[in-house]
Design a protein around this motif. Structure first.
Motif, PDB file in Angstrom:
ATOM      1  N   ASN A 146      -8.317  20.754   7.481  1.00 18.28           N
ATOM      2  CA  ASN A 146      -9.268  20.013   6.662  1.00 18.28           C
ATOM      3  C   ASN A 146      -9.748  18.768   7.410  1.00 18.28           C
ATOM      4  O   ASN A 146      -9.266  18.466   8.506  1.00 18.28           O
ATOM      5  CB  ASN A 146      -8.671  19.669   5.287  1.00 18.28           C
ATOM      6  N   CYS A 180     -19.027  16.635  12.100  1.00 16.30           N
ATOM      7  CA  CYS A 180     -18.998  18.005  11.566  1.00 16.30           C
ATOM      8  C   CYS A 180     -20.341  18.380  10.943  1.00 16.30           C
ATOM      9  O   CYS A 180     -20.777  19.535  11.055  1.00 16.30           O
ATOM     10  CB  CYS A 180     -17.866  18.166  10.561  1.00 16.30           C
ATOM     11  N   GLN A 183     -22.308  21.551  12.116  1.00 10.93           N
ATOM     12  CA  GLN A 183     -22.685  22.570  11.141  1.00 10.93           C
ATOM     13  C   GLN A 183     -24.184  22.854  11.249  1.00 10.93           C
ATOM     14  O   GLN A 183     -24.611  24.011  11.180  1.00 10.93           O
ATOM     15  CB  GLN A 183     -22.314  22.110   9.731  1.00 10.93           C
ATOM     16  N   ARG A 185     -17.887  25.028   6.920  1.00 16.30           N
ATOM     17  CA  ARG A 185     -16.930  24.504   5.948  1.00 16.30           C
ATOM     18  C   ARG A 185     -16.768  25.567   4.867  1.00 16.30           C
ATOM     19  O   ARG A 185     -17.745  26.130   4.408  1.00 16.30           O
ATOM     20  CB  ARG A 185     -17.457  23.215   5.332  1.00 16.30           C
ATOM     21  N   LEU A 200     -12.251  23.668   7.817  1.00 18.83           N
ATOM     22  CA  LEU A 200     -13.234  23.648   8.894  1.00 18.83           C
ATOM     23  C   LEU A 200     -12.905  24.757   9.877  1.00 18.83           C
ATOM     24  O   LEU A 200     -11.754  24.924  10.278  1.00 18.83           O
ATOM     25  CB  LEU A 200     -13.201  22.293   9.611  1.00 18.83           C
TER      26      LEU A 200
END
Length: 165
Positions: A59, A78, A82, A89, A101
């Motif tokens: 996480n 992140c 992404q 996620r 993740l």
């Protein structure tokens, strides 16, 4: 009890040589970065990718701890990863309040390609070494990695989250 023995002269020599080796490796690695650019990924984002590759499904809090960074900063890293399609996620099966993740297949392929290209740069130097010396280097590096792992430090200085065996 609990005290480490004083390092002997030989240990100091090894540490000094190791320090010089690390500095040289940093120069070679930087040359590799120039020869093999990381593309759309910053060095901080690359550390995230490396960590997620080793610790899939962690996480955000665990990732922040592993990187020694604040959660909001890691969350922004992140977010960008992404957006590039390298990280996803997903809801945690353990807690509805947490997200896991993971690297996407694109993120994994990116790391495979980057590592392969960087290894080619390092291989140019290693290939110039005599075979016996290459074997000794391999044995020494494996022993060093194992000693670092057993002392609680992984290769980028962050505390490992799980044992990698």
């Amino acid at each position: 009890m609990g005290l480490s023995p004083k390092p002997d002269h030989w240990s100091r020599d090894v540490a000094r040589e190791g320090s010089e080796f690390v500095e040289l490796l940093e120069v070679l690695w930087e040359h590799g970065r120039e020869a093999v650019p990381t593309g759309p990924v910053s060095p901080s984002q690359l550390r995230v990718l490396y960590t997620l590759d080793r610790e899939e499904g962690i996480n955000l809090r665990m990732l922040a701890d592993a990187l020694g960074s604040a959660s909001p900063s890691v969350s922004r890293l992140c977010d960008r990863l992404q957006a590039t399609g390298f990280v996803e996620r997903a809801p945690s099966p353990v807690s509805r309040r947490e997200l896991e993740l993971r690297l996407t297949s694109l993120g994994k392929a990116y790391l495979v390609d980057l590592r392969m290209r960087r290894e080619e740069v390092l291989m140019a130097t290693i290939d110039s070494m005599p075979a016996k010396t290459r074997r000794s280097l391999l044995e020494g590096l494996r022993a060093f990695r194992n000693a670092a792992a057993s002392s609680g430090q992984d290769s980028d200085g962050a505390r490992p989250l799980r044992s990698t065996g």
